[in-house]
Design a protein around this motif. Sequence first.
Motif, PDB file in Angstrom:
ATOM      1  N   ASP A 212      42.814  29.588  42.605  1.00  0.00           N
ATOM      2  CA  ASP A 212      41.799  30.591  42.932  1.00  0.00           C
ATOM      3  C   ASP A 212      42.367  31.991  42.688  1.00  0.00           C
ATOM      4  N   ALA A 213      41.525  33.004  42.829  1.00  0.00           N
ATOM      5  CA  ALA A 213      41.938  34.371  42.507  1.00  0.00           C
ATOM      6  C   ALA A 213      43.061  34.853  43.419  1.00  0.00           C
ATOM      7  N   SER A 214      43.050  34.413  44.683  1.00  0.00           N
ATOM      8  CA  SER A 214      44.087  34.833  45.622  1.00  0.00           C
ATOM      9  C   SER A 214      45.461  34.337  45.171  1.00  0.00           C
ATOM     10  N   LEU A 215      45.528  33.067  44.766  1.00  0.00           N
ATOM     11  CA  LEU A 215      46.792  32.506  44.288  1.00  0.00           C
ATOM     12  C   LEU A 215      47.194  33.151  42.959  1.00  0.00           C
ATOM     13  N   ALA A 216      46.213  33.411  42.123  1.00  0.00           N
ATOM     14  CA  ALA A 216      46.501  34.039  40.827  1.00  0.00           C
ATOM     15  C   ALA A 216      47.064  35.444  41.006  1.00  0.00           C
ATOM     16  N   ARG A 217      46.642  36.155  42.058  1.00  0.00           N
ATOM     17  CA  ARG A 217      47.188  37.486  42.336  1.00  0.00           C
ATOM     18  C   ARG A 217      48.629  37.385  42.826  1.00  0.00           C
ATOM     19  N   ARG A 218      48.906  36.396  43.680  1.00  0.00           N
ATOM     20  CA  ARG A 218      50.249  36.251  44.243  1.00  0.00           C
ATOM     21  C   ARG A 218      51.238  35.745  43.203  1.00  0.00           C
ATOM     22  N   GLU A 219      50.779  34.841  42.332  1.00  0.00           N
ATOM     23  CA  GLU A 219      51.672  34.231  41.346  1.00  0.00           C
ATOM     24  C   GLU A 219      51.072  34.379  39.949  1.00  0.00           C
ATOM     25  N   PRO A 220      51.131  35.567  39.381  1.00  0.00           N
ATOM     26  CA  PRO A 220      50.536  35.785  38.057  1.00  0.00           C
ATOM     27  C   PRO A 220      51.223  34.948  36.984  1.00  0.00           C
ATOM     28  N   VAL A 221      50.427  34.458  36.037  1.00  0.00           N
ATOM     29  CA  VAL A 221      50.958  33.610  34.968  1.00  0.00           C
ATOM     30  C   VAL A 221      51.386  34.439  33.757  1.00  0.00           C
ATOM     31  N   SER A 222      51.073  35.745  33.775  1.00  0.00           N
ATOM     32  CA  SER A 222      51.403  36.615  32.656  1.00  0.00           C
ATOM     33  C   SER A 222      51.689  38.018  33.177  1.00  0.00           C
ATOM     34  N   ASP A 223      52.564  38.728  32.472  1.00  0.00           N
ATOM     35  CA  ASP A 223      52.851  40.114  32.846  1.00  0.00           C
ATOM     36  C   ASP A 223      52.146  41.108  31.938  1.00  0.00           C
ATOM     37  N   HIS A 224      51.088  40.654  31.246  1.00  0.00           N
ATOM     38  CA  HIS A 224      50.321  41.572  30.401  1.00  0.00           C
ATOM     39  C   HIS A 224      49.677  42.646  31.283  1.00  0.00           C
ATOM     40  N   PRO A 225      49.677  43.902  30.821  1.00  0.00           N
ATOM     41  CA  PRO A 225      49.122  45.001  31.643  1.00  0.00           C
ATOM     42  C   PRO A 225      47.681  44.784  32.086  1.00  0.00           C
ATOM     43  N   LEU A 226      46.928  43.991  31.334  1.00  0.00           N
ATOM     44  CA  LEU A 226      45.535  43.736  31.705  1.00  0.00           C
ATOM     45  C   LEU A 226      45.439  43.149  33.105  1.00  0.00           C
ATOM     46  N   PHE A 227      46.440  42.329  33.500  1.00  0.00           N
ATOM     47  CA  PHE A 227      46.384  41.641  34.785  1.00  0.00           C
ATOM     48  C   PHE A 227      46.944  42.479  35.933  1.00  0.00           C
ATOM     49  N   THR A 228      47.237  43.744  35.663  1.00  0.00           N
ATOM     50  CA  THR A 228      47.613  44.664  36.741  1.00  0.00           C
ATOM     51  C   THR A 228      46.485  45.650  37.041  1.00  0.00           C
ATOM     52  N   LEU A 229      45.344  45.487  36.363  1.00  0.00           N
ATOM     53  CA  LEU A 229      44.175  46.303  36.680  1.00  0.00           C
ATOM     54  C   LEU A 229      43.588  45.867  38.018  1.00  0.00           C
ATOM     55  N   PRO A 230      42.889  46.737  38.730  1.00  0.00           N
ATOM     56  CA  PRO A 230      42.325  46.383  40.037  1.00  0.00           C
ATOM     57  C   PRO A 230      41.405  45.163  39.967  1.00  0.00           C
ATOM     58  N   GLY A 231      41.768  44.100  40.695  1.00  0.00           N
ATOM     59  CA  GLY A 231      40.918  42.922  40.796  1.00  0.00           C
ATOM     60  C   GLY A 231      40.967  41.979  39.608  1.00  0.00           C
ATOM     61  N   VAL A 232      41.832  42.227  38.614  1.00  0.00           N
ATOM     62  CA  VAL A 232      41.877  41.379  37.421  1.00  0.00           C
ATOM     63  C   VAL A 232      43.047  40.410  37.506  1.00  0.00           C
ATOM     64  N   THR A 233      42.748  39.123  37.379  1.00  0.00           N
ATOM     65  CA  THR A 233      43.771  38.072  37.369  1.00  0.00           C
ATOM     66  C   THR A 233      43.441  37.087  36.246  1.00  0.00           C
ATOM     67  N   SER A 234      44.229  36.034  36.144  1.00  0.00           N
ATOM     68  CA  SER A 234      43.955  34.997  35.137  1.00  0.00           C
ATOM     69  C   SER A 234      42.628  34.301  35.409  1.00  0.00           C
ATOM     70  N   ARG A 235      42.078  34.449  36.610  1.00  0.00           N
ATOM     71  CA  ARG A 235      40.773  33.855  36.913  1.00  0.00           C
ATOM     72  C   ARG A 235      39.648  34.579  36.168  1.00  0.00           C
ATOM     73  N   ASN A 236      39.916  35.789  35.720  1.00  0.00           N
ATOM     74  CA  ASN A 236      38.907  36.512  34.945  1.00  0.00           C
ATOM     75  C   ASN A 236      38.887  36.089  33.488  1.00  0.00           C
ATOM     76  N   VAL A 237      39.883  35.303  33.063  1.00  0.00           N
ATOM     77  CA  VAL A 237      39.917  34.786  31.696  1.00  0.00           C
ATOM     78  C   VAL A 237      38.973  33.592  31.623  1.00  0.00           C
TER      79      VAL A 237
END
Length: 625
Positions: free
Chosen positions: A336-361
């Motif tokens: 889920d998005a909460s786990l994706a925020r805690r343990e990101p699968v990528s360090d691409h800058p896109l996933f450091t935007l507010p509220g954006v995680t791998s769940r948005n892919v």
Amino acid sequence: MPGHKKDQGCKRLRGYKLDLETGKALAPSPKKVKAGESQLATRLLTLWTEGRLSATCVQELAHLAMLEPSNPELQLLAKSGNYGEIGGNISRDISTNFLKGLGICAPYRIRVKCLDRTNSTIEDDMLLLLPHMLFSSLANNYVERFHDLFPGEGLETFWEQTLGTRDDRLVDHPLKKGEWKKKLHPLVIHGDGVAYESRDSLMTWSFGSLLASDKPSTEAHILMACFPKSSTCNETWPKVWDYLHWSLECLATGIHPTCDPYGKPLKEGDPLFEYAGQRLTPQNYKGAVFNVIGDMEFFANTLQIPHWASEWPCWACDTHRNHFKELKFESHNCVDASLARREPVSDHPLFTLPGVTSRNVRHDMLHVLFVNGVLSHVMGSLLHYTCWFDKPGGHQKVAPAKRLSILFTEVQKEYTEHKVECRLTNLTLSMFCNPKQPHATHPMLHCKGAECKHLVKPLLAVLRKMLGKGRHIHNNMLSCLQSISDLVDLWDGCGMFLSSSEWKRTMKLHKDFVQEYKLLGEWAAENDRYLFHIVAKHHMMWHMCLDSRHQNPRFSACWKGEDFVGKMSRLCHSCSFGTKCTRLTTKVLPKYQGMLHLLLTRNGMEKLACSPCDKGDPCNKGYPL
């Protein structure tokens, strides 16, 4: 004469007019033609015979010329560059005459490290269209069209419905403040590489509103950045993303920045200084990245999320590669998005935007199902079985090519009967297997996405006649194809949000498909046939069905994104002659800026910007639902 007072009615000759009077320049002379022949018709026919214009385009241009023989705008176009005598001035003159009142923000210039033709690392200029500046200039300078590109009327309804589906992407979202439901636009980010010449391709990033999915691709997607891959080094895109990330953050707050991406206050002379601290729009609209779309190669190679061949290949659940191609989904634990925020699968800058995680892919319907996807494997196996109907290794009573010819003749009859316009024009053995070694690899149908989508029902109708119910395995084949066909029809007939009953039907159809496909795979293994292969996209199809409870997969498909990068490819190709690869953006972005202005200000431009594949999903010209 010295001291003679000039006549007040006289005007001094300058430039080309002076050269014409002094004999330095020659007036354009009309070409000699036979009586009754038209120079325009000759030129159009030349372009048609060379394959540069279609017959339809030639007819349309001739018709328009006939309707407006003495239009002043046509005269302005004709006069550009001194009637074409000074070719280098034509583009300038067209811009001067037709881009008056240009309100699109100017491209932002940065210096990036890149590779020259000798593969040496150099620094050169690159132009960007900053998302927050685009958003602001559209809202302030193209007020009516802004609400077409970023619809504000349905914002609150969209967010209410999204909350109603219990979408985990909104849980603890940092932008849920104040009147966010009325002011926050859900944005789509699309990225893809596209060839613009035989030796090079262009990495392209675009954004748009999720609520503008019914618009042409040139309005549903707006260019942010592009750069040739051959000139890209490891330091190129990180610098670009420093600026894109900074701009997207400003777009999320709705306020023009007061500092640059590195925290330094903007100084006088910077193009953004005059806007510092102001609202982006009078209505205080904002934009947040909600869907990230693209193909699997883009996800793995650019966004750096897990590759489908890695040990832990799925960013949406905890499945291991040993179980990735098994059609068993009960044991997988979804992220889920909460786990994706805690343990990101990528360090691409896109996933450091507010509220954006791998769940948005978002898993892309176009590539998961149609382009080398699940349906390509299903139909490839069915076509292979039909052509090599008798046991492998033995003599085929009817030649496979003959069987395929009979089958395709029947498919064409179905096309005609149901007035299907998006068709396969031919079907050969090499499109799904190697005819010389037909049993060496698993078959897969290779064709365009829209062609694949609209082949399903005609093929199903033909196979019902050809296979009948003589064998039990034939029933499984027909049921398998019917299930996935019904699934596509279901999504095509639904809005952005599925009802509870529609989602349950989605999961039921997926379960039926998986059950039949597993049986077909087991049957193929028992009979030594390389058919009904299980691939990574079967797993992704499950995630797509599961996530359809939050949003119809049709609205996160890449039909329009693919069409948009195709248009960028042609635009880039037109700017590439005589231009260094490292400086290509200095030509492409100003031309795109003018194109977007004309699209927003001239009636009929949006119609001309449409292309057949732009309407790939939903396609009203396909097989009827």
